[in-house]
Write a protein that holds these residues in place. Structure first.
Motif, short mmCIF file in Angstrom:
data_model
loop_
_atom_site.label_atom_id
_atom_site.label_comp_id
_atom_site.label_asym_id
_atom_site.label_seq_id
_atom_site.Cartn_x
_atom_site.Cartn_y
_atom_site.Cartn_z
N GLU A 1 0.83 -1.21 0.00
CA GLU A 1 0.00 0.00 0.00
C GLU A 1 0.87 1.26 0.00
OE1 GLU A 1 -3.23 0.20 -0.36
OE2 GLU A 1 -3.87 -1.86 -0.01
N LEU A 2 1.97 1.25 0.73
CA LEU A 2 2.86 2.42 0.76
C LEU A 2 3.54 2.61 -0.59
CD1 LEU A 2 4.44 2.21 4.32
CD2 LEU A 2 2.45 3.53 3.55
N ALA A 3 3.90 1.52 -1.25
CA ALA A 3 4.49 1.63 -2.59
C ALA A 3 3.48 2.22 -3.56
CB ALA A 3 4.96 0.25 -3.07
N GLN A 4 2.22 1.83 -3.43
CA GLN A 4 1.18 2.39 -4.30
C GLN A 4 0.96 3.87 -4.01
OE1 GLN A 4 -2.07 -0.33 -3.61
NE2 GLN A 4 -1.29 -1.80 -5.10
N LEU A 5 1.05 4.25 -2.74
CA LEU A 5 0.94 5.67 -2.37
C LEU A 5 2.07 6.46 -3.02
CD1 LEU A 5 -0.51 7.82 -0.54
CD2 LEU A 5 1.27 7.31 1.14
N GLN A 6 3.28 5.93 -2.95
CA GLN A 6 4.43 6.60 -3.56
C GLN A 6 4.27 6.68 -5.08
OE1 GLN A 6 7.56 4.51 -0.87
NE2 GLN A 6 8.56 6.27 -1.81
N ILE B 1 6.26 10.52 6.09
CA ILE B 1 6.32 10.69 4.64
C ILE B 1 7.28 11.83 4.32
CG2 ILE B 1 4.98 11.18 2.55
CD1 ILE B 1 2.50 10.21 4.15
N ARG B 2 8.21 11.56 3.40
CA ARG B 2 9.22 12.57 3.06
C ARG B 2 9.27 12.80 1.55
NH1 ARG B 2 13.57 12.33 7.47
NH2 ARG B 2 12.43 11.23 9.10
N TRP B 3 9.50 14.03 1.20
CA TRP B 3 9.77 14.43 -0.18
C TRP B 3 10.79 15.54 -0.10
CZ3 TRP B 3 5.36 15.32 2.49
CH2 TRP B 3 4.90 16.62 2.62
N SER C 1 9.67 10.62 -1.61
CA SER C 1 10.92 9.87 -1.74
C SER C 1 11.04 8.74 -0.72
CB SER C 1 12.11 10.81 -1.61
OG SER C 1 12.06 11.49 -0.37
N ALA C 2 10.30 8.84 0.37
CA ALA C 2 10.36 7.80 1.40
C ALA C 2 9.07 7.82 2.21
CB ALA C 2 11.55 8.01 2.32
N CYS C 3 8.68 6.65 2.66
CA CYS C 3 7.51 6.54 3.51
C CYS C 3 7.75 5.38 4.47
CB CYS C 3 6.26 6.31 2.68
SG CYS C 3 4.75 6.37 3.65
N ARG C 4 7.83 5.70 5.74
CA ARG C 4 8.05 4.68 6.76
C ARG C 4 6.80 4.56 7.61
NH1 ARG C 4 12.95 7.40 6.31
NH2 ARG C 4 14.64 6.04 5.65
N SER C 5 6.59 3.38 8.15
CA SER C 5 5.37 3.16 8.93
C SER C 5 5.68 2.50 10.27
CB SER C 5 4.41 2.27 8.14
OG SER C 5 4.96 0.99 7.96
N ALA D 1 -5.79 9.45 5.46
CA ALA D 1 -5.26 10.68 6.05
C ALA D 1 -4.04 11.17 5.26
CB ALA D 1 -4.89 10.45 7.51
N ALA D 2 -3.19 10.24 4.83
CA ALA D 2 -2.00 10.62 4.06
C ALA D 2 -2.39 11.22 2.72
CB ALA D 2 -1.11 9.39 3.85
N GLU D 3 -3.36 10.62 2.05
CA GLU D 3 -3.82 11.15 0.75
C GLU D 3 -4.34 12.58 0.93
OE1 GLU D 3 -4.80 9.74 -2.51
OE2 GLU D 3 -3.98 7.73 -2.23
N ARG D 4 -5.16 12.80 1.95
CA ARG D 4 -5.69 14.15 2.20
C ARG D 4 -4.56 15.14 2.46
NH1 ARG D 4 -9.39 11.24 5.28
NH2 ARG D 4 -8.31 11.82 7.20
N GLN D 5 -3.60 14.73 3.28
CA GLN D 5 -2.49 15.61 3.63
C GLN D 5 -1.64 15.93 2.40
OE1 GLN D 5 -1.81 17.03 6.61
NE2 GLN D 5 -0.07 18.09 5.74
N LEU D 6 -1.31 14.91 1.62
CA LEU D 6 -0.46 15.13 0.45
C LEU D 6 -1.15 15.99 -0.60
CD1 LEU D 6 1.15 11.60 0.16
CD2 LEU D 6 2.32 13.74 0.75
N GLN D 7 -2.45 15.85 -0.75
CA GLN D 7 -3.18 16.67 -1.72
C GLN D 7 -3.17 18.14 -1.33
OE1 GLN D 7 -6.97 14.69 -1.96
NE2 GLN D 7 -6.20 13.15 -3.38
N GLN D 8 -2.98 18.43 -0.05
CA GLN D 8 -2.96 19.82 0.41
C GLN D 8 -1.57 20.44 0.34
OE1 GLN D 8 -4.62 19.78 4.34
NE2 GLN D 8 -6.64 19.18 3.63
N GLU D 9 -0.55 19.62 0.16
CA GLU D 9 0.82 20.13 0.13
C GLU D 9 1.11 20.76 -1.23
OE1 GLU D 9 2.94 20.33 2.57
OE2 GLU D 9 1.78 19.18 4.02
N PRO D 10 1.58 22.01 -1.24
CA PRO D 10 1.80 22.69 -2.52
C PRO D 10 2.91 22.06 -3.37
CG PRO D 10 2.51 24.07 -0.68
CD PRO D 10 1.85 22.87 -0.10
N GLY D 11 3.90 21.43 -2.77
CA GLY D 11 5.01 20.86 -3.54
C GLY D 11 4.80 19.43 -3.99
N VAL D 12 3.62 18.88 -3.73
CA VAL D 12 3.36 17.48 -4.08
C VAL D 12 2.20 17.43 -5.06
CG1 VAL D 12 2.70 15.22 -3.20
CG2 VAL D 12 4.16 16.70 -1.82
N LYS D 13 2.44 16.80 -6.18
CA LYS D 13 1.40 16.66 -7.19
C LYS D 13 1.08 15.19 -7.38
CE LYS D 13 2.32 20.89 -9.70
NZ LYS D 13 1.97 21.66 -8.59
#
Length: 91
Positions: free
Chosen positions: A13-18, A48-50, A25-29, A75-87
């Motif tokens: 699931e984390l690979a699919q998120l990436q 989650i790091r970029w 660039s990295a996602c640890r759980s 929660a991660a999807e919502r957060q990443l969608q709000q980050e300006p540097g992440v598309k």
């Protein structure tokens, strides 16, 4: 679900998120488990790091580890969608 299968599912699931968010660039759980009123509770925390950024995300506590995984990913999807540097890339 045994621990090895669960860990494999989390990694998948984390690979699919990436893949959906190529800047990541990295996602640890970390899966937390504790007892509450005699019942097991689970929460998945994600680090989650970029480039030049990091966010820590945790889903709501759930009664099972797969529920905790789904909650953390949502929660991660919502957060990443709000980050300006992440598309978002391809689904």
């Amino acid at each position: 679900m045994d621990r090895e299968t669960l860990e494999g599912r989390i990694q998948l699931e984390l690979a699919q998120l990436q893949a959906r968010f190529p800047q990541v660039s990295a996602c640890r759980s970390t899966l937390d488990e504790w007892q509450e009123d005699g019942n097991s509770r689970y929460a998945l925390r994600l680090d989650i790091r970029w480039p030049q950024h990091q966010t820590l995300v945790s889903g709501d506590a759930k009664d099972n580890p797969l529920g905790a995984l789904r909650a953390a990913l949502e929660a991660a999807e919502r957060q990443l969608q709000q980050e300006p540097g992440v598309k978002r890339g391809k689904p």
